[in-house]
Design a protein around this motif. Structure first.
Motif, PDB file in Angstrom:
ATOM      1  N   ASP A  21       0.847  -1.200   0.000  1.00 31.33           N
ATOM      2  CA  ASP A  21       0.000   0.000   0.000  1.00 31.33           C
ATOM      3  C   ASP A  21       0.877   1.243   0.000  1.00 31.33           C
ATOM      4  O   ASP A  21       1.435   1.622   1.023  1.00 31.33           O
ATOM      5  N   ASN A  23      -0.303   4.178  -1.009  1.00 31.24           N
ATOM      6  CA  ASN A  23      -1.238   5.296  -1.090  1.00 31.24           C
ATOM      7  C   ASN A  23      -0.759   6.445  -0.204  1.00 31.24           C
ATOM      8  O   ASN A  23      -0.562   6.273   0.994  1.00 31.24           O
ATOM      9  N   ARG A  38       4.827   4.606   4.686  1.00 30.75           N
ATOM     10  CA  ARG A  38       4.416   3.352   4.048  1.00 30.75           C
ATOM     11  C   ARG A  38       5.415   2.963   2.952  1.00 30.75           C
ATOM     12  O   ARG A  38       5.748   1.791   2.797  1.00 30.75           O
ATOM     13  N   HIS A  61      -1.858   0.747  -5.326  1.00 27.77           N
ATOM     14  CA  HIS A  61      -2.823   1.731  -5.831  1.00 27.77           C
ATOM     15  C   HIS A  61      -2.457   3.121  -5.321  1.00 27.77           C
ATOM     16  O   HIS A  61      -1.663   3.256  -4.390  1.00 27.77           O
ATOM     17  N   ARG A  64      -8.384   6.851  -5.815  1.00 31.23           N
ATOM     18  CA  ARG A  64      -9.464   6.095  -6.475  1.00 31.23           C
ATOM     19  C   ARG A  64      -9.918   6.874  -7.685  1.00 31.23           C
ATOM     20  O   ARG A  64      -9.878   8.106  -7.652  1.00 31.23           O
ATOM     21  N   ARG A 118      -5.992   0.313  -9.500  1.00 34.60           N
ATOM     22  CA  ARG A 118      -7.363   0.853  -9.526  1.00 34.60           C
ATOM     23  C   ARG A 118      -7.731   1.479 -10.880  1.00 34.60           C
ATOM     24  O   ARG A 118      -8.838   1.991 -11.052  1.00 34.60           O
ATOM     25  N   SER A 154      -2.965  -2.079   5.347  1.00 36.09           N
ATOM     26  CA  SER A 154      -3.865  -0.921   5.348  1.00 36.09           C
ATOM     27  C   SER A 154      -4.959  -0.980   4.274  1.00 36.09           C
ATOM     28  O   SER A 154      -5.826  -0.118   4.239  1.00 36.09           O
ATOM     29  N   VAL A 155      -4.928  -1.977   3.407  1.00 36.05           N
ATOM     30  CA  VAL A 155      -6.052  -2.191   2.474  1.00 36.05           C
ATOM     31  C   VAL A 155      -6.748  -3.520   2.788  1.00 36.05           C
ATOM     32  O   VAL A 155      -7.594  -3.983   2.024  1.00 36.05           O
ATOM     33  N   HIS A 157      -9.002  -4.232   4.747  1.00 31.15           N
ATOM     34  CA  HIS A 157     -10.451  -4.158   4.975  1.00 31.15           C
ATOM     35  C   HIS A 157     -11.231  -4.086   3.670  1.00 31.15           C
ATOM     36  O   HIS A 157     -12.448  -4.000   3.686  1.00 31.15           O
ATOM     37  N   ARG A 158     -10.528  -4.103   2.540  1.00 26.49           N
ATOM     38  CA  ARG A 158     -11.193  -4.061   1.234  1.00 26.49           C
ATOM     39  C   ARG A 158     -11.187  -5.449   0.602  1.00 26.49           C
ATOM     40  O   ARG A 158     -10.141  -6.094   0.550  1.00 26.49           O
ATOM     41  N   GLY A 385      -5.276   3.168   8.404  1.00 26.38           N
ATOM     42  CA  GLY A 385      -6.395   4.000   8.873  1.00 26.38           C
ATOM     43  C   GLY A 385      -7.638   3.135   8.963  1.00 26.38           C
ATOM     44  O   GLY A 385      -7.974   2.596  10.015  1.00 26.38           O
ATOM     45  N   GLY A 386      -8.299   2.961   7.806  1.00 21.10           N
ATOM     46  CA  GLY A 386      -9.550   2.218   7.760  1.00 21.10           C
ATOM     47  C   GLY A 386      -9.428   0.781   8.267  1.00 21.10           C
ATOM     48  O   GLY A 386     -10.313   0.276   8.964  1.00 21.10           O
TER      49      GLY A 386
HETATM   50  C1  3PG Z   1      -5.588   3.940   2.929  1.00 21.19           C
HETATM   51  O1  3PG Z   1      -4.926   4.898   2.507  1.00 21.19           O
HETATM   52  O2  3PG Z   1      -6.109   3.928   4.061  1.00 21.19           O
HETATM   53  C2  3PG Z   1      -5.676   2.714   2.080  1.00 21.19           C
HETATM   54  O3  3PG Z   1      -4.848   2.801   0.980  1.00 21.19           O
HETATM   55  C3  3PG Z   1      -7.097   2.402   1.673  1.00 21.19           C
HETATM   56  O4  3PG Z   1      -7.552   3.341   0.770  1.00 21.19           O
HETATM   57  P1  3PG Z   1      -9.128   3.386   0.372  1.00 21.19           P
HETATM   58  O5  3PG Z   1      -9.839   3.901   1.587  1.00 21.19           O
HETATM   59  O6  3PG Z   1      -9.208   4.305  -0.804  1.00 21.19           O
HETATM   60  O7  3PG Z   1      -9.532   1.980   0.028  1.00 21.19           O
END
Ligand code: 3PG
Length: 422
Positions: A21, A23, A38, A61, A64, A118, A154-155, A157-158, A385-386
């Protein structure tokens, strides 16, 4: 069940798809991405695989589709190269002939990063692993690979193609970050944290996340007694739920952000569990300098920006006795001059505790950096985070479940790739 890790397989001469991740923040006008921890941390996993003489194909990724931070991964490749100290080649393709030919021509130890996964719409569809394993991303790439490594906690949860699809068809292991994050967060449900007092410090500007965690903590009364110290927006909403008038500026802000719809749920939590929940005794506001007032003197004349000094002292006394502490979200708008006290104060207190301390959330990470607090003083600071919130709310993480399932499913294939199979 322990996850398979990098230690379980032999990587030499193998083509490895590794999901990380990367991101991070992206400034659309300057077209610059921000270097992020990260990237530094995932570099270590990627580098290790390369040193083990695997052919490393990085999947990641950024943003989005439709969001301003959605972009290609060319700059990520440059930053990874810098951190690893070895060229990471960017391939502006994911499942086309260019990507496939590049993968087929790789040498042992070489690292490439494919473009933003993505860009393929299907990637972000919330589907099961089996469904995703029949999709474009997986069916095009898996025949070229031997092993899948998921390092992207960190991804987790997807339920996306790159997080749950490959585990259906390839021997799959968790990367170093995935193992570390999962082990640290799982401690909250383990014996380490079964001895009270377990204290949650919940703040920041995502009160719905905080409320999800609180509701889970008290759901069935089977977990050890928890104390929740509320601050940030959730703290202010608890004050409101108790009948305090916060003042027009905060009220309008909450209305605009649609935070007020949470009040009924907060009232219900208070009705049943108020003795476990601490709310601020004082707050700080002020357009021309900080002003602390007791909650008895509310409403405030300006937007509430921080918890007050009495609250910091009260929370300090509770934290001092804690056996386990989780902190998520900042107590105040610490980026604003004069309103650093709550965030700096509580983070410094937590850093000095002997307890198991788990920290999460992007803003909290930023604050630790801003106040130059030594990260090593915390037991663990999550990069997520999520996924962090999802795990603390008691929900399953699809990518972790997928890795567990893969361990059972690919035991025999993994056996062939393993010297020390356990
Ligand atoms: C984040 O930055 O928390 C992760 O990469 C998840 O990203 P997303 O909330 O766009 O799925």
């Amino acid at each position: 069940m322990n996850l398979f890790s990098i230690d379980d397989l032999i990587f030499k001469n193998k083509t490895v798809l590794v999901r990380v991740d990367l991101n991070t923040s992206y400034n659309k006008s300057t077209r610059k991405i921000e270097d992020h921890e990260r990237l530094r941390e995932h570099s270590k996993t990627i580098s290790e695989l390369s040193e083990k003489k695997a052919k490393v194909v990085v999947l990641a990724h950024q943003g989005r589709k439709g969001s301003p931070d959605f972009t290609h991964l060319d700059q990520h490749a440059i930053l990874l190269s810098k951190h690893i100290g070895k060229k990471v080649f960017f391939v502006k393709d994911i499942i086309g002939i260019k990507a496939k030919n590049r993968i087929k021509s790789m040498k042992n130890g070489e690292i490439i990063i494919l473009d933003n996964v993505r860009l393929i719409d299907e990637e972000v569809e919330n589907k099961t692993g089996i469904e995703h394993s029949k999709g474009k991303l997986v069916t095009n790439l898996f025949p070229l690979a031997d092993i899948f490594v998921n390092d992207a906690f960190s991804v987790a949860h997807r339920s996306h193609a790159s997080t749950v699809g490959f585990t259906q068809v390839l021997p799959s292991v968790a990367g170093r970050i995935m193992v570390r994050e999962w082990a640290s967060i799982s401690k909250m449900e383990s014996e380490t944290c079964s001895i009270p007092p377990v204290v949650y410090v919940l703040g920041g500007n995502k009160p719905d996340d905080c409320l999800k965690i609180i509701e889970y903590l008290f759901k069935d009364g089977t977990r050890p007694i928890q104390t929740v110290l509320t601050c940030g927006v959730i703290g202010e909403l608890f004050l409101m739920a108790k009948g305090n008038k916060l003042g027009p500026a905060t009220y309008e802000y909450f209305k605009g952000e649609k935070y007020l719809i949470l009040l009924e749920r907060i009232k219900s939590v208070l009705k049943h569990y108020s003795k476990f929940i601490q709310i601020p005794d004082d707050i700080a506001f002020g357009d021309a300098g900080r002003k602390d007032i007791s909650v008895n003197s509310l409403p405030a004349e300006g937007l509430i920006m921080d918890i007050g000094e009495q609250t910091i002292k009260k929370y300090f006394k509770i934290l001092k006795k804690a056996n386990c502490v989780v902190a998520k979200g900042t107590p105040g708008a610490y980026e604003e001059k004069g309103f650093e006290k709550g965030t700096k104060g509580l983070l410094e207190i937590i850093a000095d505790l002997d307890a198991f301390t788990l920290i999460g959330g992007g803003d909290t990470n930023q604050a630790i950096k801003k106040f130059s607090i030594d990260k090593k003083k915390f037991s663990y600071v999550s990069l997520a985070g999520g996924a962090f919130i999802t795990a603390l709310s008691g929900e399953k993480l699809p990518a972790i479940e997928a890795l567990k399932e893969s361990k059972k499913k690919h035991k025999s294939k993994a056996h062939a790739l393993s010297r020390f199979y356990k």
